[in-house]
Design a protein around this motif. Structure first.
Motif, PDB file in Angstrom:
ATOM      1  N   PHE A   1      -7.569  -2.190   0.225  1.00 43.64           N
ATOM      2  CA  PHE A   1      -6.468  -2.372  -0.719  1.00 43.64           C
ATOM      3  C   PHE A   1      -6.254  -3.854  -1.005  1.00 43.64           C
ATOM      4  O   PHE A   1      -6.025  -4.267  -2.141  1.00 43.64           O
TER       5      PHE A   1
ATOM      6  N   ALA B   1       2.478   1.800  -3.332  1.00 39.93           N
ATOM      7  CA  ALA B   1       1.551   2.347  -4.319  1.00 39.93           C
ATOM      8  C   ALA B   1       1.323   3.843  -4.088  1.00 39.93           C
ATOM      9  O   ALA B   1       1.255   4.629  -5.041  1.00 39.93           O
ATOM     10  N   ARG B   2       1.238   4.250  -2.843  1.00 41.74           N
ATOM     11  CA  ARG B   2       0.972   5.661  -2.542  1.00 41.74           C
ATOM     12  C   ARG B   2       2.185   6.544  -2.832  1.00 41.74           C
ATOM     13  O   ARG B   2       2.047   7.705  -3.223  1.00 41.74           O
ATOM     14  N   LEU B   3       3.396   5.998  -2.658  1.00 42.79           N
ATOM     15  CA  LEU B   3       4.603   6.798  -2.868  1.00 42.79           C
ATOM     16  C   LEU B   3       5.204   6.615  -4.254  1.00 42.79           C
ATOM     17  O   LEU B   3       6.204   7.260  -4.585  1.00 42.79           O
TER      18      LEU B   3
ATOM     19  N   VAL C   1       3.591   9.514   4.505  1.00 42.83           N
ATOM     20  CA  VAL C   1       2.637   8.410   4.460  1.00 42.83           C
ATOM     21  C   VAL C   1       2.783   7.587   5.739  1.00 42.83           C
ATOM     22  O   VAL C   1       3.878   7.131   6.069  1.00 42.83           O
TER      23      VAL C   1
ATOM     24  N   LEU D   1       0.836  -1.202   0.000  1.00 41.28           N
ATOM     25  CA  LEU D   1       0.000   0.000   0.000  1.00 41.28           C
ATOM     26  C   LEU D   1       0.869   1.250   0.000  1.00 41.28           C
ATOM     27  O   LEU D   1       0.642   2.190  -0.779  1.00 41.28           O
ATOM     28  N   ALA D   2       1.879   1.276   0.868  1.00 35.27           N
ATOM     29  CA  ALA D   2       2.785   2.425   0.927  1.00 35.27           C
ATOM     30  C   ALA D   2       3.523   2.611  -0.395  1.00 35.27           C
ATOM     31  O   ALA D   2       3.698   3.740  -0.876  1.00 35.27           O
TER      32      ALA D   2
ATOM     33  N   GLU E   1      -0.712  11.558   5.307  1.00 34.06           N
ATOM     34  CA  GLU E   1      -1.605  10.620   4.620  1.00 34.06           C
ATOM     35  C   GLU E   1      -1.669   9.363   5.471  1.00 34.06           C
ATOM     36  O   GLU E   1      -0.766   8.530   5.450  1.00 34.06           O
TER      37      GLU E   1
ATOM     38  N   ASP F   1      -8.376   0.732   5.632  1.00 29.85           N
ATOM     39  CA  ASP F   1      -7.798   1.042   4.315  1.00 29.85           C
ATOM     40  C   ASP F   1      -7.031  -0.160   3.778  1.00 29.85           C
ATOM     41  O   ASP F   1      -7.063  -0.453   2.578  1.00 29.85           O
TER      42      ASP F   1
ATOM     43  N   VAL G   1       1.189   4.300   7.781  1.00 28.15           N
ATOM     44  CA  VAL G   1       0.342   3.110   7.720  1.00 28.15           C
ATOM     45  C   VAL G   1       0.310   2.483   9.105  1.00 28.15           C
ATOM     46  O   VAL G   1       1.337   2.030   9.616  1.00 28.15           O
TER      47      VAL G   1
ATOM     48  N   HIS H   1      -3.228   5.817   6.824  1.00 26.96           N
ATOM     49  CA  HIS H   1      -3.977   4.624   6.422  1.00 26.96           C
ATOM     50  C   HIS H   1      -4.028   3.669   7.616  1.00 26.96           C
ATOM     51  O   HIS H   1      -3.005   3.433   8.266  1.00 26.96           O
TER      52      HIS H   1
END
Length: 450
Positions: free
Chosen positions: A335, A203-205, A304, A200-201, A325, A331, A306, A327
């Protein structure tokens, strides 16, 4: 039964049906499970009912000391808190579990009851086997749950709350979990909360190579997270934990570095990514701490965060902090649902394995209890029959061989008919508290333990 995140739950392959309503009950009860999971409760409720350390021991004792509960195991993870009981009366057991969990969470009993999932006997066996196999996890096929099931079983053993019925159940559950992962592909790929958190991280970064990553915690999930981060070749990987020694050991295993909690503010200001996974009962990162990190010369770069801990490590209010951000587990579940298709086919195989294992377990449970007593009862009756025939042999001296065979057959038939009802009762009740009482009564009445 109220359900949480219903849209997400419906996407999970291999999930059991909606939990049984407490208004239904079996005539006899043995294993019954009550609890909350990501399917039936919100994240805040899961947070309230979760437990670790001394709280687990306290709840185990409260459950097992309450009549009619004979034994108990507590399974509490980031996705569920469930109690498995060897118990007798269904509604009494339901009320005991509800009240103990409500007292632990400091919540009204009605609120706890509204979300309490219920499984009994065969349903409870199937549910636990599915949990151990990773079929009921937020991340289908996740690795961590099998170890958590095993540790819950061993903790109950240490507390002295495991009965033979519970012991057999959890031993078979662990075996099923191992087989599901070795005989199917359900655990292949990203099948752990820690791995999904890193994905997830990533994908976000837009990638983690060269990024600065911070892991808060040094337990089992933190180890998974740190290993997954290290494989992405970050520019800096730091582990922060209350125990500096544990942080140093984990960081050294993955070519990272460690830092103390006193340095957390400075490390946050330098990080691009923070993954929190401690076992703390209180918030570890307040919103103002994260706000200060964002303000400390980040030049608009987002941070970010998480949070995979339960209870949560990060103040939920941090979602409103500019530049943060955040999560959490909700979340993460959303995902993970997007990657579910890769393990759906394996889930079908795992469900079939679970179904076979459930039937085998129930059969073994019945056989273990009934067979020795039935055999002992029949042996006692046959010895008595033979002794009486021998005692009266002189009176039967005038009978021929054919007549003696007829007497032998007649007495054998009488014994079999007399034992038919008790034998059926023992076999039908085997594996339940009623069966336990029957075994004890028959053994005492006929001296089978002598």
């Amino acid at each position: 039964m109220q359900r949480f995140a219903e849209g997400v739950a419906s996407d999970q392959a291999g999930c059991p049906e909606t939990p049984t309503s407490p208004t239904r009950k079996p005539p006899d009860l043995s294993v019954v499970a009550f609890g909350f999971s990501h399917r039936t409760a919100s994240l805040p409720l899961l947070e309230r009912v979760s437990m670790a350390g001394d709280a687990v021991g306290k709840v185990l004792r409260q459950l097992s000391e309450a009549e009619p509960v004979l034994g108990a195991v507590v399974l509490s993870t980031c996705n569920r808190t469930e109690v498995y009981l060897d118990a007798e009366r269904f509604h009494d057991s339901y009320e005991i579990a509800r009240d103990v969990l409500a007292d632990h969470a400091d919540l009204p009993r009605g609120e706890v009851g509204d979300h309490l999932a219920v499984y009994y006997d065969g349903e409870a066996v199937e549910h636990l086997f599915g949990v151990a196999a990773g079929l009921d996890s937020a991340v289908l096929g996740e690795h961590e749950i099998l170890g958590q099931v095993r540790r819950a079983w061993l903790r109950a053993r240490d507390e002295g709350t495991v009965t033979p019925t519970i012991d057999l159940l959890f031993r078979h559950a662990v075996e099923v979990g191992k087989r599901a992962r070795s005989e199917t592909a359900i655990g292949r790929g990203s099948a752990s909360v820690g791995q999904i958190a890193v994905e997830l991280a990533e994908a976000r970064l837009g990638g983690l190579a060269g990024r600065r990553a911070l892991v808060l915690g040094a337990g089992a999930i933190a180890a998974t997270v740190t290993g997954a981060l290290a494989s992405r070749r970050p520019g800096d990987l730091v582990v922060v934990n209350r125990s500096r020694a544990r942080a140093e050991a984990l960081a050294a295993a993955h070519a990272g570095r460690s830092a103390s909690l006193g340095d957390l503010g400075r490390e946050l200001a330098a990080a691009d990514l923070v993954v929190t996974c401690t076992g703390a009962s209180e918030v570890m990162l307040e919103a103002d701490v994260l706000a200060a990190a964002v303000d400390a010369g980040r030049q608009g770069a987002p941070l970010v965060v998480v949070d995979v801990a339960l209870p949560r490590d990060v103040d939920p209010g941090a979602r409103g902090v500019p530049g943060i951000e955040l999560h959490d587990l909700d979340d993460l579940r959303r995902f993970a649902a997007a990657t579910l298709a890769q393990r759906e086919r394996a889930a079908t195989q795992a469900r079939e394995l679970v179904a076979i294992a459930v039937a085998s377990h129930l059969g073994e449970r019945r056989a273990r209890q009934a067979a020795p007593v039935v055999a002992g009862l029949r042996r006692w009756a046959e010895e008595l029959r033979n002794a009486e025939l021998e005692r009266h042999r002189a009176k039967l001296g005038g009978l021929g061989e054919a007549e003696l065979d007829a007497v032998d057959a007649l007495t054998r038939s009488i014994v079999n008919k007399l034992l038919h009802g008790p034998t059926l009762a023992l076999k039908d009740g085997a594996g339940t508290p009623r069966g336990d009482r029957l075994v004890e009564a028959v053994s005492d009445l006929f001296g089978l333990d002598d």
